[in-house]
Scaffold this motif. Structure first.
Motif, PDB file in Angstrom:
ATOM      1  N   LYS A 144       0.825  -1.201   0.000  1.00  0.00           N
ATOM      2  CA  LYS A 144       0.000   0.000   0.000  1.00  0.00           C
ATOM      3  C   LYS A 144       0.865   1.259   0.000  1.00  0.00           C
ATOM      4  O   LYS A 144       0.532   2.259  -0.621  1.00  0.00           O
ATOM      5  CB  LYS A 144      -0.923  -0.004   1.219  1.00  0.00           C
ATOM      6  N   LYS A 209      -3.918   5.696 -10.033  1.00  0.00           N
ATOM      7  CA  LYS A 209      -4.634   6.506  -9.051  1.00  0.00           C
ATOM      8  C   LYS A 209      -5.911   5.817  -8.582  1.00  0.00           C
ATOM      9  O   LYS A 209      -6.273   5.893  -7.403  1.00  0.00           O
ATOM     10  CB  LYS A 209      -4.970   7.878  -9.647  1.00  0.00           C
ATOM     11  N   LEU A 210      -6.581   5.111  -9.502  1.00  0.00           N
ATOM     12  CA  LEU A 210      -7.812   4.398  -9.149  1.00  0.00           C
ATOM     13  C   LEU A 210      -7.519   3.270  -8.170  1.00  0.00           C
ATOM     14  O   LEU A 210      -8.208   3.112  -7.155  1.00  0.00           O
ATOM     15  CB  LEU A 210      -8.468   3.849 -10.415  1.00  0.00           C
ATOM     16  N   GLU A 212      -4.884   2.982  -6.254  1.00  0.00           N
ATOM     17  CA  GLU A 212      -4.407   3.584  -4.999  1.00  0.00           C
ATOM     18  C   GLU A 212      -5.577   4.078  -4.152  1.00  0.00           C
ATOM     19  O   GLU A 212      -5.584   3.892  -2.924  1.00  0.00           O
ATOM     20  CB  GLU A 212      -3.464   4.738  -5.324  1.00  0.00           C
ATOM     21  N   ARG A 213      -6.566   4.678  -4.789  1.00  0.00           N
ATOM     22  CA  ARG A 213      -7.726   5.187  -4.066  1.00  0.00           C
ATOM     23  C   ARG A 213      -8.542   4.044  -3.451  1.00  0.00           C
ATOM     24  O   ARG A 213      -8.988   4.125  -2.308  1.00  0.00           O
ATOM     25  CB  ARG A 213      -8.608   5.993  -5.018  1.00  0.00           C
ATOM     26  N   ARG A 214      -8.696   2.952  -4.211  1.00  0.00           N
ATOM     27  CA  ARG A 214      -9.458   1.817  -3.698  1.00  0.00           C
ATOM     28  C   ARG A 214      -8.751   1.140  -2.532  1.00  0.00           C
ATOM     29  O   ARG A 214      -9.396   0.727  -1.567  1.00  0.00           O
ATOM     30  CB  ARG A 214      -9.694   0.797  -4.823  1.00  0.00           C
ATOM     31  N   LYS A 216      -6.774   2.627  -0.503  1.00  0.00           N
ATOM     32  CA  LYS A 216      -6.843   3.564   0.609  1.00  0.00           C
ATOM     33  C   LYS A 216      -8.173   3.435   1.328  1.00  0.00           C
ATOM     34  O   LYS A 216      -8.242   3.432   2.571  1.00  0.00           O
ATOM     35  CB  LYS A 216      -6.654   4.993   0.094  1.00  0.00           C
ATOM     36  N   TYR A 217      -9.262   3.319   0.571  1.00  0.00           N
ATOM     37  CA  TYR A 217     -10.593   3.214   1.166  1.00  0.00           C
ATOM     38  C   TYR A 217     -10.870   1.826   1.765  1.00  0.00           C
ATOM     39  O   TYR A 217     -11.804   1.664   2.534  1.00  0.00           O
ATOM     40  CB  TYR A 217     -11.670   3.521   0.134  1.00  0.00           C
ATOM     41  N   SER A 218     -10.023   0.837   1.371  1.00  0.00           N
ATOM     42  CA  SER A 218     -10.223  -0.509   1.894  1.00  0.00           C
ATOM     43  C   SER A 218      -9.629  -0.691   3.289  1.00  0.00           C
ATOM     44  O   SER A 218      -9.792  -1.715   3.921  1.00  0.00           O
ATOM     45  CB  SER A 218      -9.589  -1.547   0.951  1.00  0.00           C
ATOM     46  N   ASP A 219      -8.884   0.337   3.767  1.00  0.00           N
ATOM     47  CA  ASP A 219      -8.280   0.251   5.104  1.00  0.00           C
ATOM     48  C   ASP A 219      -9.358   0.181   6.181  1.00  0.00           C
ATOM     49  O   ASP A 219     -10.395   0.815   6.064  1.00  0.00           O
ATOM     50  CB  ASP A 219      -7.381   1.473   5.352  1.00  0.00           C
TER      51      ASP A 219
END
Length: 219
Positions: A144, A209-210, A212-214, A216-219
């Protein structure tokens, strides 16, 4: 200005075939480089000095010499020594994969060492085996952290892939020069291929970026 892009229209399908030819060896190279780079990263943080020395020496060689030199050695020099004629596709995979693994190993090593040491100590106190600790605890967190750097490496590899045209591999760059030699005009096909590379990098950047964003939100 003496420009006529209409002259490359009949050759557009031929040029576009170079997209898959390029991505094919780049994807295989990045997978090969990631697997080997992960092994090298684990060697670098190992307590076995021989493994650490080997990984550091390997990285020094492939980061300290030009990629095009490595490609030339694999394609031209290795057959001289072994008597085996290596294909342009395999040469490209080996050169880019081996080179990428050196950079990926440093990225992964930094990511692993950035994980809080307290988690490693807690896992060891609980008696969790080293392999399971790395697979289930350390590596997911490290990935991550290093995802942007890995995507940058993938993008760099895609752009640098143009040098395989020097050994005759029919990638985008090679196809542009072939078209240029047929119509005796180089500006138009080179600009067209340049736009394709630019579009490919934009798509890869957006995908990075997509993801990475997913994550990040999966944390």
């Amino acid at each position: 200005m003496n420009l006529d892009f209409s002259q490359i229209v009949p050759y557009i399908p031929f040029i576009l075939e170079g997209i898959w030819a390029t991505l094919k060896f780049v994807i295989v190279s990045i997978i090969f480089g990631f697997v080997l780079g992960t092994c090298l990263a684990l060697c670098k943080i190992s307590r076995v000095k021989v493994l650490k020395w080997f990984a550091d020496f390997y990285t020094s060689i492939f980061r300290g010499t030009p990629l095009i030199l490595q490609l030339m050695i694999i394609y031209f020099a290795v057959p001289q020594l072994t008597g085996y004629d290596i294909s342009t596709f395999l040469s490209a995979i080996l050169a880019f994969g081996l080179n990428s693994s050196a950079y990926v190993s440093e990225i992964i090593r930094a990511g692993i060492q950035a994980v809080d040491k307290g988690q490693t100590e807690a896992a060891q106190a609980l008696g969790i085996p080293y392999r399971l600790m790395m697979k289930d605890l350390i590596m997911p967190q490290a990935l991550k952290n290093i995802l942007p750097a890995l995507m940058n490496e993938f993008i760099s590899l895609t752009k640098e892939s143009a040098i395989v045209s020097t050994i005759g591999y029919l990638d985008l760059m090679r196809r542009a020069t072939v078209v240029g030699s047929k119509i005796y005009r180089n500006f138009e096909p080179l600009i067209f291929v340049g736009l394709i590379y630019w579009a490919m990098v934009l798509v890869l950047t957006l995908l990075g970026k997509l993801v990475e964003r997913r994550m990040k939100y999966s944390d």
